[in-house]
Design a protein around this motif. Structure first.
Motif, PDB file in Angstrom:
ATOM      1  N   LEU A 141      -8.642  32.420 -49.288  1.00  0.00           N
ATOM      2  CA  LEU A 141      -8.663  33.412 -48.027  1.00  0.00           C
ATOM      3  C   LEU A 141      -7.171  33.673 -47.655  1.00  0.00           C
ATOM      4  O   LEU A 141      -7.017  34.733 -47.183  1.00  0.00           O
ATOM      5  CB  LEU A 141      -9.053  32.568 -46.837  1.00  0.00           C
ATOM      6  CG  LEU A 141     -10.577  32.442 -46.704  1.00  0.00           C
ATOM      7  CD1 LEU A 141     -11.108  31.280 -45.802  1.00  0.00           C
ATOM      8  CD2 LEU A 141     -11.412  33.819 -46.699  1.00  0.00           C
ATOM      9  N   TRP A 166     -18.299  33.716 -48.297  1.00  0.00           N
ATOM     10  CA  TRP A 166     -17.207  33.849 -48.877  1.00  0.00           C
ATOM     11  C   TRP A 166     -16.905  33.276 -50.153  1.00  0.00           C
ATOM     12  O   TRP A 166     -16.548  33.818 -51.428  1.00  0.00           O
ATOM     13  CB  TRP A 166     -15.908  33.931 -48.037  1.00  0.00           C
ATOM     14  CG  TRP A 166     -14.671  33.972 -48.540  1.00  0.00           C
ATOM     15  CD1 TRP A 166     -13.915  32.879 -49.022  1.00  0.00           C
ATOM     16  CD2 TRP A 166     -13.782  35.100 -49.233  1.00  0.00           C
ATOM     17  NE1 TRP A 166     -12.693  33.089 -49.401  1.00  0.00           N
ATOM     18  CE2 TRP A 166     -12.623  34.487 -49.940  1.00  0.00           C
ATOM     19  CE3 TRP A 166     -14.058  36.536 -49.324  1.00  0.00           C
ATOM     20  CZ2 TRP A 166     -11.764  35.515 -50.373  1.00  0.00           C
ATOM     21  CZ3 TRP A 166     -12.911  37.159 -49.895  1.00  0.00           C
ATOM     22  CH2 TRP A 166     -12.112  36.762 -50.508  1.00  0.00           C
ATOM     23  N   PHE A 216      -9.398  36.471 -41.469  1.00  0.00           N
ATOM     24  CA  PHE A 216      -9.867  35.705 -42.507  1.00  0.00           C
ATOM     25  C   PHE A 216      -8.909  34.225 -42.544  1.00  0.00           C
ATOM     26  O   PHE A 216      -8.482  33.977 -43.609  1.00  0.00           O
ATOM     27  CB  PHE A 216      -9.319  36.673 -43.875  1.00  0.00           C
ATOM     28  CG  PHE A 216     -10.396  37.603 -43.814  1.00  0.00           C
ATOM     29  CD1 PHE A 216     -11.569  37.551 -44.631  1.00  0.00           C
ATOM     30  CD2 PHE A 216     -10.348  38.982 -43.398  1.00  0.00           C
ATOM     31  CE1 PHE A 216     -12.775  38.498 -44.638  1.00  0.00           C
ATOM     32  CE2 PHE A 216     -11.195  39.997 -43.718  1.00  0.00           C
ATOM     33  CZ  PHE A 216     -12.278  39.706 -44.080  1.00  0.00           C
TER      34      PHE A 216
END
Length: 759
Positions: free
Chosen positions: A716, A703, A690
């Motif tokens: 993130l 995302w 990530f």
């Protein structure tokens, strides 16, 4: 910086192709064995495919739990294999630092496989389940029937799908054939290995030399020449005696055939209102033979004979056209495709000797030979379309206009990636939402075909009370495609024509398509076409509410977006938090196919996404081992973490020819109750996935969009910290929450609920 390539022949004879692509975030390997189903003895149909399956079951050095599939999946990568007529391909994509570990596992499992009889018995049942699904799939059967039309005794007309009866494990002759096939073809002389990534060429070469040296040195085995290939089907084209480069020449021809702009064959069919759908596909290529098919679907008003005459006239025109002009346009298209391709696509193209580039002299010679063998006539005034504006890198002219407040901008994806995504979402209160959506899908289809050609993803979908447009690709192309899409969405030019029926999917894939509706608490409706008109659409747009997200755009591109969104229909609003529900819900779906299929979606509580992702990662291995390997429920078994309509949770999917939905659910319940053990190495590996530089551009954009739907920050770094902070007690506590009777579960299945505990 542009890509650099190198080709090396190793001491053992293996052909190594290397690509240094500095813009890539990931690395990939694609290994091609020059042997496939047609190279196996005809009395053992499916032997080559069966061997491909056995490779993935682990070896003494890398057992199943540490084999290639588990290794790649734990890193959030991609891995698969494919057995074709004369080739077998193995390929994976991982973070650059993991390329060596993946390649070591791949080479070792192919060079030194474990072909033990017990694992053969288990895997044959999986092959048989695949065969049953294949035999019930209308698309697969249509293609099989098409290949039956190939004239003569060509092996394309034979059955090559393995099953329980074509793979007689108890036969010593079969066992000799299985071992013999591996020994004959799985050596260095038959292998091309392609490595691609941001690493320097010398680093990739050292890696290839070190790990691919495990393959034994042996002379190239000449593959048996096939008998003559011919077809009497008008849209199935068989070629003989073509020179080297014929596959790439066909790629140029297919690109022109798929162009639906004015002046082209498809453009003419579209202008006459005849075109419903068209797909051009290469089916076979080997030793100067080519077989390809035009899957053409026309509207009832079409003249099929005239459409065929137009095709032959277009062939004649292309044959007389300037090869240089054709190749320049093709080179521009290939350049865009290369720039938008990920590491895996680039490695696979290199391993197949089909790079994303214009034709060389060899390819141009092959193009002339290919066109010579096509039916043609002087018919209709044709013209070559101008270069597609979607391929231009420059932003269209625009005024500097501020973005509407309902469009958020995410900075997660730097503009230097040259990849952008725009999401637009409308809340549509009209009861005519579904039939109107069908008309809009039909209106967008020509543009979607162009976008697919140009490396742009354009999707229009509906779920619950929402319509959503997603456009992703090069920023300038996204702006141009979105402008055209909004025009088509507001004023479809062809109301009477419904969108073409989507091809039938296997049950588990059909259920996945209905999952967003189920999460939103609505049911997917049949795709029946109902009458609708412009007045009704105008009213729906007038009362709609929209919001959106832009990811990966620089300042100039955002100004261009601001200009085009002045014409966005509806009223801008802020998004509402994602829908949540309590208790257990069961949604029965009417999907084609006779096998039992079930999806189980278990949302994780707010603030526990890091723990939920690690739990899902920890369950992947046990779920696959128990359901796929030990219980042999079927070949379609998966578990993952998925964000759907802004709701994050654990998603399990199983399709089985013999286990009922209730039995599948029971097995999943047992696995959850068994719990998991925290693996600190796996926790660290998951957290590292990530970082934006480690994520695929499309994953970063998705995302950010899911965070927007959930009305949460797209943080993130926060997710990475949350994963690293997970302890065993956190995993245990989350499992207890998920197993509580009042916790939200959602089952989507092609059967009724097993008992009254499901609403």
């Amino acid at each position: 910086m542009s890509d650099t390539n190198s080709h090396v022949t190793l001491a053992n004879g293996l052909q190594l192709t290397l690509r240094h692509a500095p813009h890539l975030k990931r690395s990939a390997a694609a290994l091609r064995v020059h042997a496939g189903s047609h190279d196996a003895a005809p009395q053992w149909p499916g032997l080559a495919h069966f061997l491909e399956h056995l490779f993935f079951l682990g070896t003494a050095r890398f057992p199943l739990e540490d084999g290639l599939m588990r290794y790649v999946q734990a890193l959030g990568g991609q891995v698969n294999a494919s057995t074709r007529e004369r080739t077998t391909d193995f390929f994976f994509e991982v973070p650059p630092a993991a390329l060596a570990g993946g390649l070591e596992r791949l080479c070792q499992m192919l060079a030194e496989p474990d072909l033990g009889i017990e694992r053969q018995r288990r895997e044959r049942e999986v092959i048989h389940a695949e065969f049953i699904a294949w035999s019930r799939n209308p698309q697969a059967q249509q293609q099989f029937a098409l290949l039956q039309s190939v004239a003569g005794n060509h092996p394309l007309s034979a059955l090559h799908a393995g099953n329980r009866y074509s793979l007689p494990l108890q036969s010593s002759a079969f066992q000799d054939a299985l071992v013999g096939f591996h020994q004959r073809f799985y050596h260095a002389g038959q292998i091309t290995l392609s490595l691609c990534g941001p690493q320097p060429l010398d680093e990739l070469e050292r890696l290839g030399r070190r790990l691919a040296g495990i393959f034994k040195r042996a002379a190239v085995v000449p593959q048996a020449m096939p008998p003559a290939l011919a077809s009497d089907e008008p849209l199935l084209f068989a070629h003989q005696g073509l020179p080297t480069g014929a596959e790439r020449a066909l790629a140029l021809l297919m690109a022109n055939l798929s162009d639906n702009r004015p002046g082209s064959w498809l453009g003419e069919l579209q202008r006459r209102g005849w075109l419903k759908e068209c797909k051009v596909e290469q089916l076979y290529a080997f030793a100067g033979q080519l077989l390809w098919h035009i899957d053409l679907k026309l509207n009832p008003c079409a003249d099929n004979s005239e459409a065929l005459k137009l095709l032959h006239g277009w062939f004649g025109y292309i044959r007389q056209a300037s090869p240089t002009t054709l190749n320049q346009a093709f080179g521009l298209l290939q350049q865009r495709r290369q720039r938008s391709a990920g590491a895996l696509a680039l490695a696979r193209a290199d391993s197949a000797a089909q790079p994303f580039a214009a034709l060389d002299n060899q390819g141009l010679t092959a193009l002339a030979a290919l066109l010579e063998q096509l039916p043609q006539r002087a018919y209709h005034p044709w013209q070559l379309p101008e270069p597609d504006p979607l391929l231009l890198d420059e932003m269209p002219a625009h005024q500097a206009v501020a973005l509407p407040p309902s469009l958020s901008v995410s900075s997660l994806l730097p503009p230097t990636r040259h990849h952008a995504a725009l999401f637009l979402r409308w809340h549509i209160a009209s009861p005519l939402r579904r039939p109107l959506q069908r008309a809009l899908e039909s209106a967008l289809q020509p543009l979607q075909m162009r976008c697919e050609q140009a490396g742009v993803q354009l999707q229009f979908s509906g779920a619950g009370d929402y319509w959503q447009l997603r456009c992703a690709g090069h920023p300038a192309a996204v702006v141009r495609a979105t402008a055209q899409a909004l025009t088509s969405l507001q004023a479809p030019c062809d109301w009477p024509s419904p969108a073409p029926e989507a091809p039938a999917l296997i049950p588990i894939r059909a259920l996945i398509g209905q999952l967003p509706d189920a999460v939103l608490g609505s049911r997917a409706e049949p795709r029946a076409h109902c009458a609708a008109d412009q007045t009704q659409l105008d009213d729906a747009w007038q009362h709609s509410r929209w919001h959106g997200l832009a990811v990966g755009f620089d300042t100039d591109a955002l100004q261009a977006l601001g200009a085009l969104l002045q014409s966005c229909p509806g009223q801008g609003v802020s998004p509402s938090p994602a829908a949540r529900w309590a208790g257990r819900r069961w949604q029965r779906a009417n999907v084609p196919g006779s096998e039992n299929a079930l999806l189980l979606f278990c949302p994780v509580p707010d603030g526990q996404q890091g723990c939920g992702r690690l739990l899902a990662q920890s369950l992947q291995g046990p779920v696959y081992q128990r359901l796929r390997v030990e219980l042999q429920l079927g070949y379609a078994v998966f578990s993952t973490f998925r964000q759907i309509e802004g709701v994050g949770g654990l998603l399990f999917g199983v399709q089985s020819p013999h286990a009922s939905q209730a039995e599948i659910l029971g097995h999943l319940h047992v696995l959850l109750r068994d719990g998991v053990t925290l693996d600190e190495h796996a926790r660290k590996a998951l957290a590292e996935q990530f970082d934006e530089p480690a994520m695929a551009n499309a994953d970063v954009a998705e995302w950010a969009w899911q965070a927007r739907l959930a009305a949460e920050p797209d943080d993130l770094r926060g997710l990475k910290r949350a994963i690293l902070d997970v302890r065993q007690a956190d995993l245990d506590g989350l499992l207890r929450q998920l197993l509580a009777e009042d916790h939200a579960w959602l089952c989507v299945a092609n059967a009724a609920a097993p008992d009254s505990s499901w609403k």
